[in-house]
Design a protein around this motif. Structure first.
Motif, mmCIF file in Angstrom:
data_model
loop_
_atom_site.group_PDB
_atom_site.id
_atom_site.type_symbol
_atom_site.label_atom_id
_atom_site.label_comp_id
_atom_site.label_asym_id
_atom_site.label_seq_id
_atom_site.Cartn_x
_atom_site.Cartn_y
_atom_site.Cartn_z
ATOM 1 N N THR A 1 0.844 -1.205 0.013
ATOM 2 C CA THR A 1 -0.021 0.071 -0.018
ATOM 3 C C THR A 1 1.011 1.355 -0.021
ATOM 4 O O THR A 1 0.490 2.142 -0.893
ATOM 5 C CB THR A 1 -1.084 0.095 1.318
ATOM 6 N N LEU A 2 1.834 1.063 0.837
ATOM 7 C CA LEU A 2 2.936 2.391 0.815
ATOM 8 C C LEU A 2 3.457 2.750 -0.463
ATOM 9 O O LEU A 2 3.571 3.821 -0.790
ATOM 10 C CB LEU A 2 3.700 2.265 2.067
ATOM 11 N N ALA A 3 4.006 1.622 -1.008
ATOM 12 C CA ALA A 3 4.555 1.730 -2.281
ATOM 13 C C ALA A 3 3.727 2.390 -3.588
ATOM 14 O O ALA A 3 3.997 2.783 -4.259
ATOM 15 C CB ALA A 3 5.351 0.314 -2.665
ATOM 16 N N GLN A 4 2.534 1.783 -3.380
ATOM 17 C CA GLN A 4 1.492 2.379 -4.360
ATOM 18 C C GLN A 4 1.204 3.808 -4.279
ATOM 19 O O GLN A 4 1.043 4.735 -5.193
ATOM 20 C CB GLN A 4 0.118 1.399 -4.241
ATOM 21 N N LEU A 5 1.527 4.462 -3.048
ATOM 22 C CA LEU A 5 1.181 5.615 -3.015
ATOM 23 C C LEU A 5 2.393 6.626 -3.061
ATOM 24 O O LEU A 5 2.088 7.834 -3.543
ATOM 25 C CB LEU A 5 0.810 6.110 -1.433
ATOM 26 N N LEU A 6 3.483 6.007 -3.099
ATOM 27 C CA LEU A 6 4.693 6.920 -3.190
ATOM 28 C C LEU A 6 4.742 7.861 -4.541
ATOM 29 O O LEU A 6 5.156 8.970 -4.553
ATOM 30 C CB LEU A 6 6.075 6.233 -3.061
ATOM 31 N N PRO A 7 4.452 6.922 -5.636
ATOM 32 C CA PRO A 7 4.564 7.429 -7.181
ATOM 33 C C PRO A 7 3.283 8.697 -7.237
ATOM 34 O O PRO A 7 3.412 9.587 -8.202
ATOM 35 C CB PRO A 7 4.270 6.534 -8.062
ATOM 36 N N GLU A 8 2.525 8.790 -6.276
ATOM 37 C CA GLU A 8 1.317 9.446 -6.504
ATOM 38 C C GLU A 8 1.528 10.985 -5.966
ATOM 39 O O GLU A 8 0.595 11.826 -6.094
ATOM 40 C CB GLU A 8 0.011 8.861 -6.018
ATOM 41 N N HIS A 9 2.279 10.983 -4.872
ATOM 42 C CA HIS A 9 2.444 12.420 -4.213
ATOM 43 C C HIS A 9 3.757 12.653 -3.920
ATOM 44 O O HIS A 9 4.467 11.973 -3.308
ATOM 45 C CB HIS A 9 1.569 12.295 -2.735
ATOM 46 N N ASP A 10 4.083 13.936 -4.093
ATOM 47 C CA ASP A 10 5.367 14.476 -3.687
ATOM 48 C C ASP A 10 5.345 14.750 -2.352
ATOM 49 O O ASP A 10 6.515 14.889 -1.628
ATOM 50 C CB ASP A 10 5.719 15.758 -4.660
ATOM 51 N N ASP A 11 4.414 15.065 -1.861
ATOM 52 C CA ASP A 11 4.285 15.574 -0.240
ATOM 53 C C ASP A 11 4.236 14.523 0.627
ATOM 54 O O ASP A 11 3.062 13.825 0.389
ATOM 55 C CB ASP A 11 2.935 16.504 -0.217
ATOM 56 N N ILE A 12 5.204 14.414 1.325
ATOM 57 C CA ILE A 12 5.541 12.938 2.308
ATOM 58 C C ILE A 12 4.265 13.130 3.160
ATOM 59 O O ILE A 12 3.757 12.037 3.530
ATOM 60 C CB ILE A 12 6.562 13.076 3.152
ATOM 61 N N ASP A 13 3.798 14.088 3.575
ATOM 62 C CA ASP A 13 2.823 14.240 4.715
ATOM 63 C C ASP A 13 1.533 13.862 4.157
ATOM 64 O O ASP A 13 0.703 13.004 4.839
ATOM 65 C CB ASP A 13 2.476 15.741 5.113
ATOM 66 N N VAL A 14 1.074 13.881 2.837
ATOM 67 C CA VAL A 14 0.225 13.485 2.042
ATOM 68 C C VAL A 14 0.141 11.907 2.270
ATOM 69 O O VAL A 14 -0.920 11.093 2.329
ATOM 70 C CB VAL A 14 -0.197 14.185 0.637
ATOM 71 N N VAL A 15 1.370 11.552 1.853
ATOM 72 C CA VAL A 15 1.473 9.809 1.656
ATOM 73 C C VAL A 15 1.258 9.372 2.969
ATOM 74 O O VAL A 15 0.523 8.286 3.270
ATOM 75 C CB VAL A 15 3.022 9.544 1.256
ATOM 76 N N LEU A 16 1.686 10.046 4.203
ATOM 77 C CA LEU A 16 1.559 9.279 5.268
ATOM 78 C C LEU A 16 0.365 9.424 5.796
ATOM 79 O O LEU A 16 -0.173 8.209 6.688
ATOM 80 C CB LEU A 16 2.453 9.902 6.599
ATOM 81 N N GLN A 17 -0.523 10.472 5.658
ATOM 82 C CA GLN A 17 -2.001 10.620 5.980
ATOM 83 C C GLN A 17 -2.837 9.372 5.156
ATOM 84 O O GLN A 17 -3.671 8.811 5.755
ATOM 85 C CB GLN A 17 -2.328 12.039 5.830
ATOM 86 N N GLN A 18 -2.524 9.409 3.827
ATOM 87 C CA GLN A 18 -3.318 8.642 3.179
ATOM 88 C C GLN A 18 -3.004 7.084 3.469
ATOM 89 O O GLN A 18 -4.071 5.951 3.594
ATOM 90 C CB GLN A 18 -3.148 8.915 1.758
#
Length: 396
Positions: free
Chosen positions: A321-338
């Motif tokens: 799940t985390l690896a799927q989110l990484l390419p979608e957002h540059d903002d780390i805060d957004v990645v962690l929240q999602q």
């Protein structure tokens, strides 16, 4: 796939969650460093792992399922036997329920595999070696080192386990200013003695997981093939004291001497070096898994009891799940929240299920157990739907 900046990622811990995420992040081109306190991978405790269909899904997406299948068993059912006699010299057991694993697999459109933990870790480590990621063994990370990593890396992943997670301590300390947060692992009142057994002759039915529930005791047998299995013997125990022993094959033979023949056979063929005593802890669900650029995954975030059967499976889901989110957002805060939003409800439910089943096995008299005291009573389609929830094939 959206183009995002490549990130410097530090991962604390080379268990299932840390290793799987390291592989996926490195394949995406991120600069990955893994810090592991032990001197080598696979040296962690643990005899074997059941990879339910949700874990198989992730491993298939990672391109590792063929390797896994070569060294795994494929159980088709799980049978629970309950003790129905309190006579210690005549501990009679009868079949209480049967879980149709093959039916769950069909509903989930993925297989279930049983694998020795050392084989799973070897496959993950081999895949990691084929990336540009760097792994640093004998490199424990405590509070001071964690503070340094936070300044040097864009993202710090706490995959440092259930017992003494420096990353979880960092996050719960930040949270405790706002509310009362307990970082400590919680002892659940029982121990597991785990091991591996092998025989030159047929030892077990390779298609059936056998689960024996006694009065405050349990013995579970998971086949790899008809000559090899891993197992867990559990019983109620006070918390560990320095003087408490680690239990041996001889101790187990004595404790379970009047149990059914499959239990005796497995213990007689136990590999002494594989036997380990674990005072079983989990963690209370916590409200946040991240602070600044630190994120918890796997047992550090949501350690469930082994009775949940989902520890390694959820670790793999986290990594995916985390690896799927990484390419979608540059903002780390957004990645962690999602990431937390996508994962926390499912993992919290699994933590609670693990505790409920442990309570039923170890702290409920056999005569008082409800018929629905185990997962076996849940319809296979409901199990499949829950385990596969949130998993969507990658288009990356």
């Amino acid at each position: 796939m959206n183009m995002t900046a490549k990130k410097r990622i530090a991962i604390i811990g080379a268990g299932v969650a840390g290793m799987a995420f390291a592989i996926l992040a490195a394949r995406q081109g991120h600069f990955v460093h893994v810090f592991e306190r032990r001197p080598q991978t696979g040296s962690e405790l643990g005899a074997g792992v059941t990879l339910w269909p949700n874990a198989s899904f992730v491993l298939k997406q990672m391109g590792l399922l063929d390797e896994i299948a070569k060294v795994s068993g494929k159980p088709k059912s799980m049978v629970r036997y309950d003790q129905h006699s309190s006579d210690p010299l005549n501990q009679a057991f009868s079949e209480k329920s049967r879980l149709a694993i093959h039916d769950i697999n069909r509903q989930a459109q993925n297989e279930t595999y049983s694998i020795l933990r050392r084989d799973l870790m070897a496959i993950l480590f081999d895949a990691l070696q084929k990336t540009q990621a760097h792994i640093h063994f004998s490199h424990p990370v405590q509070a001071e080192a964690l503070a340094q990593l936070k300044t040097e890396y864009d993202l710090v992943i706490g995959a440092d386990g259930r017992m003494n997670s420096a990353a979880r301590q960092n996050i719960t300390s930040a949270l405790s200013a706002e509310s009362s947060v307990d970082n400590e692992a919680v002892y659940q009142g029982f121990i597991n003695v785990i091991g591996i057994s092998q025989s030159p002759f047929t030892l077990v039915d390779k298609t059936v997981i056998q689960d024996y529930w006694g009065d405050g005791e349990r013995f579970g047998i998971v086949p790899i093939d008809d000559q090899t299995c891993y197992w867990a013997a559990g019983w109620v125990s006070l918390p560990k004291r320095k003087s408490h022993p680690f239990f041996t094959q001889k101790d187990l033979m004595h404790r379970f001497q009047h149990w059914p023949k499959p239990v005796i056979d497995v213990l007689q063929h136990a590999q002494g070096a594989s036997i380990n005593t674990i005072y079983v802890h989990d963690v209370n669900p916590i409200t946040s898994w991240h602070n600044d650029n630190v994120l918890l995954i796997g047992d550090a975030a949501h350690a469930a009891l082994p009775t949940s059967g989902q520890g390694a499976c959820q670790a793999l889901e986290d990594a995916w799940t985390l690896a799927q989110l990484l390419p979608e957002h540059d903002d780390i805060d957004v990645v962690l929240q999602q990431f937390q939003a996508k994962r926390i409800d499912k993992t919290t439910a699994i933590q609670r299920t693990g505790r409920h089943i442990a309570q039923t096995i170890f702290h409920t008299k056999p005569s008082d157990r409800a018929v629905d005291g185990s997962i076996s009573q849940t319809p296979s389609h409901a199990i499949a739907n829950f385990w596969m929830s949130g998993l969507i094939p990658s288009n990356v």
